[in-house]
Scaffold this motif. Structure first.
Motif, PDB file in Angstrom:
ATOM      1  N   GLU A  19       1.330  -8.318   8.966  1.00  0.00           N
ATOM      2  CA  GLU A  19       1.279  -6.677   8.556  1.00  0.00           C
ATOM      3  C   GLU A  19       2.794  -6.454   9.014  1.00  0.00           C
ATOM      4  OE1 GLU A  19      -0.233  -2.458  10.817  1.00  0.00           O
ATOM      5  OE2 GLU A  19      -0.766  -4.488  11.450  1.00  0.00           O
ATOM      6  N   HIS A  20       3.222  -6.769  10.029  1.00  0.00           N
ATOM      7  CA  HIS A  20       4.693  -6.586  10.419  1.00  0.00           C
ATOM      8  C   HIS A  20       5.661  -7.129   9.640  1.00  0.00           C
ATOM      9  CE1 HIS A  20       3.244  -4.995  14.791  1.00  0.00           C
ATOM     10  NE2 HIS A  20       2.952  -4.264  13.922  1.00  0.00           N
ATOM     11  N   VAL A  21       5.527  -8.221   9.154  1.00  0.00           N
ATOM     12  CA  VAL A  21       6.556  -9.056   8.365  1.00  0.00           C
ATOM     13  C   VAL A  21       6.455  -8.089   7.077  1.00  0.00           C
ATOM     14  CG1 VAL A  21       6.616 -10.768   6.414  1.00  0.00           C
ATOM     15  CG2 VAL A  21       5.967 -11.489   8.967  1.00  0.00           C
ATOM     16  N   GLU A  22       5.530  -7.464   6.609  1.00  0.00           N
ATOM     17  CA  GLU A  22       5.489  -6.712   5.525  1.00  0.00           C
ATOM     18  C   GLU A  22       6.123  -4.917   5.736  1.00  0.00           C
ATOM     19  OE1 GLU A  22       2.167  -6.599   2.837  1.00  0.00           O
ATOM     20  OE2 GLU A  22       1.853  -8.757   3.387  1.00  0.00           O
ATOM     21  N   LEU A  23       5.875  -4.859   6.851  1.00  0.00           N
ATOM     22  CA  LEU A  23       6.456  -3.334   7.368  1.00  0.00           C
ATOM     23  C   LEU A  23       8.140  -3.549   7.414  1.00  0.00           C
ATOM     24  CD1 LEU A  23       4.071  -2.057   9.881  1.00  0.00           C
ATOM     25  CD2 LEU A  23       4.598  -0.973   7.931  1.00  0.00           C
ATOM     26  N   LEU A  24       8.579  -4.653   7.809  1.00  0.00           N
ATOM     27  CA  LEU A  24       9.831  -4.854   8.258  1.00  0.00           C
ATOM     28  C   LEU A  24      10.704  -5.421   6.730  1.00  0.00           C
ATOM     29  CD1 LEU A  24       9.500  -6.613  11.661  1.00  0.00           C
ATOM     30  CD2 LEU A  24      10.253  -4.429  11.189  1.00  0.00           C
TER      31      LEU A  24
END
Length: 190
Positions: A19-24
């Motif tokens: 999830e954070h990979v995609e947000l960043l």
């Protein structure tokens, strides 16, 4: 029989959830491998992020892959002072109630409420190595590192799995204080 273990020095790094990979980095983004690490299936990613604390920041923190279930920043005590956070010393994955940090990537920013730790020194044991040395998972060990500034590390956590390769992990503060480099050999003394 000597119980010798290779030492790996762990610099500051971050593990990200997908999830954070995609947000960043953007929707559907997947981390790319720069080089494999000592543990099977683990790698240093080409990607880096900035981490920002109340007092300071680090602009290029290496991401270790693959993506995990929870985001976790691992720093040394010196790094924590520079960032202005007070993370607990914990085993990897134990982030409940740990310090907060802001993470910045090319496509966005996220602030995690918890996830910053100083990783407890530990040894990864393949099941066969643990059996050979008579070591149980979660045992607390004493480990001697020789050399000009030799030390004995207390409270080294044994982590046993058939997915691990034999390797002791200490952070940069510990390595610098003891004069230890990647590939040096440590000895489990009890």
């Amino acid at each position: 029989m000597k119980k010798e273990v290779p030492v790996g020095v762990s610099a500051r790094h971050i593990h990200l959830s997908q999830e954070h990979v995609e947000l960043l980095f953007g929707s559907g983004y997947a981390l790319t491998e720069m080089k494999p690490l000592s543990q099977p299936g683990q790698y240093a990613a080409n990607e880096t992020v900035a981490v920002v604390g109340p007092k300071g920041s680090f602009p290029k923190v290496r991401i270790l892959g693959p993506a995990r279930k929870a985001t976790q920043l691992e720093v040394s005590r010196t790094d924590a002072f520079a960032l202005g956070v007070n993370p607990p010393v914990r085993e990897s994955g134990n982030i409940a109630g740990s310090a907060s940090i802001t993470i910045q990537g090319p496509a966005g920013e996220v602030t995690i409420a918890e996830g910053v730790i100083v990783a407890a020194r530990h040894i990864h044991f393949h099941t066969s190595d643990a059996e050979k040395f008579g070591i149980q998972d979660k045992a607390r060990l004493r480990v001697r590192v020789g050399g000009e500034r030799g030390v004995v590390f207390e409270h080294v956590v044994a982590r046993v799995s058939p997915e691990f390769a034999l390797d002791m992990h200490i952070d940069t503060d510990e390595a610098n204080a003891a004069g230890v480099r990647n590939g040096d050999i440590a000895e489990i003394i009890d």
